[in-house]
Design a protein around this motif. Structure first.
Motif, PDB file in Angstrom:
ATOM      1  N   SER A   1       9.429  11.076   3.372  1.00 45.61           N
ATOM      2  CA  SER A   1      10.313   9.902   3.506  1.00 45.61           C
ATOM      3  C   SER A   1       9.718   8.835   4.419  1.00 45.61           C
ATOM      4  O   SER A   1      10.202   7.705   4.447  1.00 45.61           O
ATOM      5  N   LEU A   2       8.678   9.214   5.166  1.00 39.54           N
ATOM      6  CA  LEU A   2       8.155   8.293   6.185  1.00 39.54           C
ATOM      7  C   LEU A   2       6.762   7.760   5.886  1.00 39.54           C
ATOM      8  O   LEU A   2       6.202   7.033   6.702  1.00 39.54           O
ATOM      9  N   VAL A   3       6.204   8.098   4.725  1.00 43.86           N
ATOM     10  CA  VAL A   3       4.816   7.680   4.456  1.00 43.86           C
ATOM     11  C   VAL A   3       4.651   6.165   4.470  1.00 43.86           C
ATOM     12  O   VAL A   3       3.593   5.654   4.833  1.00 43.86           O
ATOM     13  N   HIS A   4       5.701   5.445   4.102  1.00 47.72           N
ATOM     14  CA  HIS A   4       5.573   3.984   4.020  1.00 47.72           C
ATOM     15  C   HIS A   4       6.182   3.284   5.235  1.00 47.72           C
ATOM     16  O   HIS A   4       6.432   2.092   5.211  1.00 47.72           O
ATOM     17  N   ARG A   5       6.382   4.040   6.313  1.00 48.36           N
ATOM     18  CA  ARG A   5       6.909   3.499   7.581  1.00 48.36           C
ATOM     19  C   ARG A   5       8.158   2.646   7.366  1.00 48.36           C
ATOM     20  O   ARG A   5       8.204   1.462   7.731  1.00 48.36           O
TER      21      ARG A   5
ATOM     22  N   HIS B   1       2.590  10.170  -2.811  1.00 53.02           N
ATOM     23  CA  HIS B   1       3.735   9.340  -2.460  1.00 53.02           C
ATOM     24  C   HIS B   1       3.286   8.016  -1.829  1.00 53.02           C
ATOM     25  O   HIS B   1       3.877   6.975  -2.066  1.00 53.02           O
ATOM     26  N   SER B   2       2.207   8.051  -1.056  1.00 52.82           N
ATOM     27  CA  SER B   2       1.648   6.812  -0.485  1.00 52.82           C
ATOM     28  C   SER B   2       1.196   5.888  -1.593  1.00 52.82           C
ATOM     29  O   SER B   2       1.448   4.675  -1.550  1.00 52.82           O
ATOM     30  N   GLY B   3       0.522   6.457  -2.576  1.00 50.52           N
ATOM     31  CA  GLY B   3       0.029   5.665  -3.711  1.00 50.52           C
ATOM     32  C   GLY B   3       1.177   4.991  -4.433  1.00 50.52           C
ATOM     33  O   GLY B   3       1.081   3.845  -4.868  1.00 50.52           O
ATOM     34  N   TYR B   4       2.276   5.687  -4.503  1.00 49.10           N
ATOM     35  CA  TYR B   4       3.477   5.171  -5.153  1.00 49.10           C
ATOM     36  C   TYR B   4       3.929   3.861  -4.482  1.00 49.10           C
ATOM     37  O   TYR B   4       4.445   2.964  -5.120  1.00 49.10           O
ATOM     38  N   TYR B   5       3.713   3.793  -3.181  1.00 45.08           N
ATOM     39  CA  TYR B   5       4.069   2.570  -2.447  1.00 45.08           C
ATOM     40  C   TYR B   5       2.920   1.567  -2.396  1.00 45.08           C
ATOM     41  O   TYR B   5       3.004   0.552  -1.717  1.00 45.08           O
ATOM     42  N   GLY B   6       1.816   1.893  -3.057  1.00 41.92           N
ATOM     43  CA  GLY B   6       0.684   0.965  -3.108  1.00 41.92           C
ATOM     44  C   GLY B   6      -0.057   0.843  -1.790  1.00 41.92           C
ATOM     45  O   GLY B   6      -0.697  -0.174  -1.529  1.00 41.92           O
ATOM     46  N   ILE B   7       0.013   1.887  -0.955  1.00 38.50           N
ATOM     47  CA  ILE B   7      -0.688   1.804   0.330  1.00 38.50           C
ATOM     48  C   ILE B   7      -2.117   2.309   0.116  1.00 38.50           C
ATOM     49  O   ILE B   7      -2.324   3.456  -0.297  1.00 38.50           O
ATOM     50  N   ALA B   8      -3.093   1.445   0.402  1.00 37.30           N
ATOM     51  CA  ALA B   8      -4.480   1.775   0.056  1.00 37.30           C
ATOM     52  C   ALA B   8      -5.026   2.924   0.903  1.00 37.30           C
ATOM     53  O   ALA B   8      -5.486   3.929   0.379  1.00 37.30           O
ATOM     54  N   ASP B   9      -4.974   2.792   2.209  1.00 37.43           N
ATOM     55  CA  ASP B   9      -5.528   3.850   3.057  1.00 37.43           C
ATOM     56  C   ASP B   9      -4.492   4.269   4.090  1.00 37.43           C
ATOM     57  O   ASP B   9      -4.259   3.573   5.066  1.00 37.43           O
TER      58      ASP B   9
END
Ligand code: ATP
Length: 236
Positions: A148-152, A102-110
């Motif tokens: 729901s909170l991975v992308h803050r 799900h983080s990858g979906y938002y393009g968050i690298a680390d």
């Protein structure tokens, strides 16, 4: 004036028989927990589904952090986290994999530290290698919240977050929502038919009944009106 985290402009939905949601104007204040209280069929999920682009409004629109959900839906979606009533899919993925995916979906690298924090705080860490299909209903609810909170997100939408959960989990989720709001400044819109939940968590409450917003006030005033029966709804 700061941009409201959520502003609806005459948003409405008609599935074809009678309106599920009449034109609704609602503006959330930055950093508040707002409760939308209403019985089954009031239109709560319909509103959340439109805000998260699952369904299109029949008329009107809304903005999330100033981004129009129809014209700027990607930017709007990046600013919102949603905890739906439905259970997560990805049955053959582990908890950790779902969150990383799900983080990858938002393009968050680390995002490892944040995911670790969410897993710890929501008591998922020891179970992080379990497959989603092996989880209890309560664990799935915790995972939905973590996801729901991975992308803050600045705005969190919770659709009946404690429906069907036991008292311990309910209390823990209440604490978590309060913490999130207090420590991270997250604005929260939650739907519920549980007056106590709205009273415990919310700064303001709106009452939705048969698709219409029939009352909106600070929690204390609203609860007073409900107990004095100045606003009448059956919540079950
Ligand atoms: P609950 O607490 O039971 O989840 P709710 O307040 O979330 O209720 P909605 O699910 O938004 O209410 O439903 C509002 C109205 O719209 C209801 O009359 C429902 O039957 C109708 N409705 C919801 N989804 C659909 C759909 N996909 N097609 C047709 N009618 C629908």
């Amino acid at each position: 004036m700061s941009t409201p985290p959520l502003k609806t402009s005459a948003i409405s939905k008609d599935y074809g028989q009678s309106p599920a949601l009449y034109p609704l104007d609602l503006e959330l204040k930055s950093g508040e927990i707002f409760g939308l209280l209403g019985p089954n069929g009031a239109g709560k999920t319909t509103l959340i589904s439109m805000l998260t682009s699952l369904i299109d409004p029949t008329s009107g629109t809304a903005s999330i952090m100033g981004f129009d959900i129809l014209k700027d839906s990607i930017a709007a979606r990046l600013n919102v986290g949603v905890v739906p009533q439905e259970i997560v899919s990805h049955g053959f993925f582990s908890i950790e994999k779902v969150l990383n995916f799900h983080s990858g979906y938002y393009g968050i690298a680390d995002n490892r530290e944040h995911i670790k924090y969410l897993m710890h705080r929501l008591s998922l860490y020891e179970h992080r290698n379990k497959l989603v299909r092996q989880l209890s209903g309560g664990m799935k609810r915790r995972l939905l919240i973590a996801k729901s909170l991975v992308h803050r997100p600045a705005l969190l939408l919770l659709d009946e977050p404690t429906a069907g959960v036991d008292v311990d989990l309910r209390n823990d989720l209440w604490q978590f929502v309060l913490e999130l709001n207090r420590d991270h400044g997250t604005t929260v819109l939650l739907t519920t038919h549980y007056i106590k939940e709205a009273e415990e968590l919310c700064h303001r409450i709106g009452v939705l009944h048969l698709g219409r917003l029939i009352a909106l006030d600070d929690t204390r005033n609203l609860i007073h009106q409900l107990t004095r029966r100045q606003v009448q709804i059956r919540l079950t």
